[in-house]
Design an enzyme around this catalytic site. Structure first.
Site, PDB file in Angstrom:
ATOM      1  N   ASP A 171       8.735   2.279  -1.192  1.00 29.78           N
ATOM      2  CA  ASP A 171       8.020   0.780  -1.293  1.00 29.78           C
ATOM      3  C   ASP A 171       8.828   0.007  -0.396  1.00 29.78           C
ATOM      4  O   ASP A 171       9.527   0.117   0.606  1.00 29.78           O
ATOM      5  CB  ASP A 171       8.348   0.512  -2.648  1.00 29.78           C
ATOM      6  N   HIS A 205       3.033  -1.566   0.595  1.00 29.84           N
ATOM      7  CA  HIS A 205       4.256  -1.193   0.195  1.00 29.84           C
ATOM      8  C   HIS A 205       5.094  -0.479   1.268  1.00 29.84           C
ATOM      9  O   HIS A 205       5.684   0.438   0.995  1.00 29.84           O
ATOM     10  CB  HIS A 205       4.343  -0.340  -0.996  1.00 29.84           C
ATOM     11  N   GLU A 236      -2.901  -2.370  -3.837  1.00 26.20           N
ATOM     12  CA  GLU A 236      -2.342  -3.546  -3.317  1.00 26.20           C
ATOM     13  C   GLU A 236      -1.924  -3.814  -1.982  1.00 26.20           C
ATOM     14  O   GLU A 236      -0.862  -4.422  -1.234  1.00 26.20           O
ATOM     15  CB  GLU A 236      -1.073  -3.865  -4.194  1.00 26.20           C
TER      16      GLU A 236
END
Length: 778
Positions: free
Chosen positions: A212, A283, A346
């Site tokens: 991440d 990420h 995302e």
């Protein structure tokens, strides 16, 4: 990961609010005490998950140190070892599995392929023997776990087991738990403890989030800087400063390939498949920090020490795709399971949109949108996985582009993505944030650790149904099962991971195992105390807050009384209390309705079930002085745009203060404060870094402009009312990290809303309210 994963990001957090979520070892020579032996119970055993069929019979069987344990073949031996390991830890009995024929007064594990259903098992206990049969190795292990569960019930450990017959098999093939090791790192031993706990609940998939923005945790031999650089970050604020030297102190951790193989083997011995996640294309900050050429700008950046949604993406150059393919080649060599998770969530496309190189590449590929570009990247990597006989798994954002036919979707933004994917013929794992994000707080208790802004209570977890009612029957087989997720931004310790998971994961286990018609929340609560005893027997930490009693009080200062209300978050209604300082027992008065009590008074209360206390007693001391004070737990947010329960950034080691704060509008309100006879107010405040990446949610961040160099503390009569007091703030708090300010208040009506806020930009640091005290007139 992720907004709700990542900080719930903020898009996730907003999503959840839109869904209206209620916000000392013994010495080697010390003899172990003999296990406490209880008479065989005549009631139905409190097993979790509840078996499909259980029939009680007459008689009992006693297990002792001389009980033979027979197991022929690798599968039987593995199940027997798991059982004997649990028994050794819980009872101190050394039962050694051995091959050989069935013996009288013994326990036998055997494969029986005539059993119906994947992972099926049968357990039979008579006065002369115990037999565990499994359709396969998985079924045998489930039978072994059930047998051990019978040896620990709500009364404690037992060795005399009731005669019975159980026939059982799970409803779903995917019964998972996801752990984020990127935001905060867990040791190999802690991962093993989690796998043991998963086996206890008959959970069979460990989804391991390994990369991440805040850390890259998996060793890749070809690219050593991924862990050398990407495996470390400098935490925000005081947490990233060595208190002895004053120098930056990195937070580091990663798993060697040898350690990963060890964990994968350990999981396989417990019939658990490990699914790794390498997040793409977003990420990606930790990877880009290690190799800047992977990013869109190509410029050096640092591993992120902020939570939320970061805008850094992998670029789409051929060399970057080759890098990712090489990484996945090493990943599949470490993880023999069928699935590899590639994230896909995302991925804010701002950098791609602004990059001439990315736009040129998009045009070269004949693509029109950035989402199509992400889908192209996913399809390319899916071919790499397919060449190694693996299947791509991704978060439900991958539905926004063209999916490979073999792709499996993990639905987190509600169940709608899962419904869409299954209707299109894709396999689905349900993991909606509103029900299965276990990093969200589970009670409204002031004793909860830092966590997400909404409540995911045990009852709501248990009520979740993975198969949407509107999904066509011929598509329902695409729902593989469900998964609980734990994102660890707020979990500096493994104890916090355990707090988040247990006991809520027991509800997840039952959903994944039992038919809907067999599930009953009240029955689950009846069986839960036995599971708590099993946690204690195996050294599994669990949340205490669901079992405590909440003590609420409404004061009447003039009458020197308080109306006290007692409640338990889970719904256990046998609440016993005392007002003389003694510990509540099952014989103490039973709470029935709100009580008007004279001040001062000390109220202690505990929840009981079947005559046994479920946890330690809660306590609250009430006096005329205590009623003049509120901490941030007892105040409301003025707007509650995005309330988070945040931990202070210091000290670097040890316990830290926790603040409830709305990061979009840091403003607190004391509703209907009794201001009769009050001449002033005292505020204690802390200050923390504003360590959030908000991406497209940044415009929602509000603050009131400062009128002096460092801003002001402002108290108003209601948030839209007149200013009662305004005090200038210093540049920084005291050496303990806190600031205490006092201000006079003009005479007010007896009951008045008090609105408290700090002016000035919340970046790079924000003031947070810790405590308010009203000061009486002299």
């Amino acid at each position: 990961m992720i907004a709700s994963r990542t900080f719930a990001t903020l898009s996730r957090i907003a999503l959840c609010m839109a869904l209206a979520l209620p916000a000392v070892s013994e010495g080697a020579d010390t003899p172990k005490p003999a296990p406490k032996t209880l008479a065989a119970s005549t009631s139905t055993p409190g097993l979790i998950p509840a078996p499909a069929s259980l029939r009680m019979r007459k008689g009992s069987f006693t297990i002792d140190a001389d009980t033979p344990l027979r197991a022929d073949g690798d599968a039987a031996q593995s199940a027997a070892r798991l059982f004997s390991g649990f028994v050794a830890k819980s009872h101190g009995l050394a039962l050694e599995p051995a091959a050989g024929p069935r013996t009288k007064n013994g326990i036998r594990f055997v494969i029986d392929q005539s059993l119906s259903g994947d992972e099926a098992y049968a357990l039979e206990i008579s006065s002369s023997r115990i037999e565990v049969r499994g359709r396969d190795a998985r079924g045998l292990q489930h039978g072994a776990v059930t047998l051990w569960q019978l040896m620990v019930d709500a009364d404690g450990k037992r060795t005399q087991l009731p005669a019975l017959r159980i026939e059982d098999a799970p409803r779903f093939s995917w019964r998972g738990t996801m752990l984020d090791s990127a935001r905060h790192f867990q040791s190999v031993d802690e991962i093993k403890r989690l796998l043991d706990a998963m086996a206890l609940h008959k959970l069979n998939v460990f989804h391991w989030h390994l990369t991440d923005d805040q850390g890259w945790r998996i060793e890749i031999k070809r690219y050593p800087r991924l862990t050398e650089v990407g495996g470390c970050r400098i935490p925000s604020g005081d947490g990233g400063i060595d208190p002895r030297s004053g120098q930056p102190r990195p937070y580091c951790g990663w798993y060697s390939q040898e350690q990963i193989r060890e964990i994968v083997r350990y999981a396989a011995e417990r019939q658990i498949t490990v699914v790794p996640e390498i997040d793409i294309p977003g990420h990606a900050t930790a990877a880009i920090a290690a190799y800047p050429e992977l990013g869109v700008s190509g410029k050096p950046i640092a591993v992120s020490n902020e939570w939320g949604v970061n805008t850094n993406l992998f670029n789409v150059e051929k060399s970057t795709l080759v890098f990712l393919e090489n990484v996945l080649t090493e990943v599949v060599d470490l993880f023999p399971g069928r699935y590899v998770h590639l994230g896909g969530d995302e991925a804010v496309k701002d950098q791609w949109i602004a990059s001439p190189q990315v736009q040129a590449r998009k045009a070269q590929l004949g693509l029109k949108t950035e989402m199509q570009l992400q889908s192209w990247m996913m399809r390319r990597l899916e071919k790499t996985l397919a060449a190694h006989q693996r299947r791509l798994l991704g978060w439900d954002e991958i539905l926004e582009g063209e999916l490979p036919a073999s792709a499996t979707v993990m639905s987190w933004r509600g169940t709608e993505g899962g419904l869409q994917a299954a209707s299109q013929g894709h396999d689905v794992v349900m993991t909606p944030a509103s029900s299965l994000y276990l990093d969200y707080l589970q009670t409204a208790s002031a004793d909860e650790p830092p966590g997400r802004p909404a409540l995911v209570e045990l009852r709501s977890v248990y009520a979740f149904e993975p198969v949407p009612a509107t999904l066509a029957k011929d598509k329902q087989h695409h729902i593989l099962g469900l998964q609980a997720n734990v994102w660890t931004e707020h979990m500096r310790t493994f104890a916090r991971v355990e707090h988040a998971l247990f006991p809520r994961v027991a509800a997840v286990a039952e959903i994944g195992w039992s038919a809907p018609s067999a599930r009953d929340y009240d029955g689950f609560l009846d069986r839960l105390p036995a599971q708590l005893q099993r946690y204690r027997a195996l050294g599994i930490g669990h949340a205490k807050t669901p079992f405590e009693v909440r003590i609420d009080a409404e004061e009447d200062r003039a009458a020197r009384t308080a109306t006290v209300t007692l409640s338990n978050p889970l719904g256990y209604d046998d609440i016993r209390y005392t007002t003389d300082g003694s510990a509540p027992t099952a014989q103490s008065p039973k709470y029935a309705q709100p009580m008007s009590l004279r001040l001062p008074i000390r109220v202690r209360a505990a929840a009981f079930h079947a005559g046994r206390a479920l946890g330690d007693a809660s306590e609250r001391r009430l006096s005329a002085g205590s009623l003049l004070q509120r901490n941030d737990e007892a105040l409301t947010m003025c707007t509650n745009a995005l309330m988070l329960r945040l931990e202070d950034d210091g000290p670097a080691d040890g316990a830290r203060a926790i603040f409830n704060v709305d990061i979009f509008n840091p403003c607190w309100e004391w509703k209907q404060a009794d201001l009769s006879g009050i001449a002033g107010i005292e505020i204690r405040a802390g200050r923390i870094p504003y360590f959030f990446q908000l991406a497209h949610d940044e415009p929602a961040r509000k603050f009131k402009p400062a009128q002096s160099a460092h801003g002001e503390l402002v108290i108003r009569a209601g948030c839209d009312g007149p200013t009662l007091a305004s005090l200038p703030l210093p540049q920084s708090p005291g050496s303990d990290g806190f600031l205490t300010l006092k201000a006079p208040l003009p005479p007010q009506p007896a009951a008045q809303d008090l609105c408290i806020h700090f002016t000035g930009d919340t970046r790079p640091a924000m003031w947070t309210l810790d405590r308010v005290r009203l000061l009486r007139s002299l």
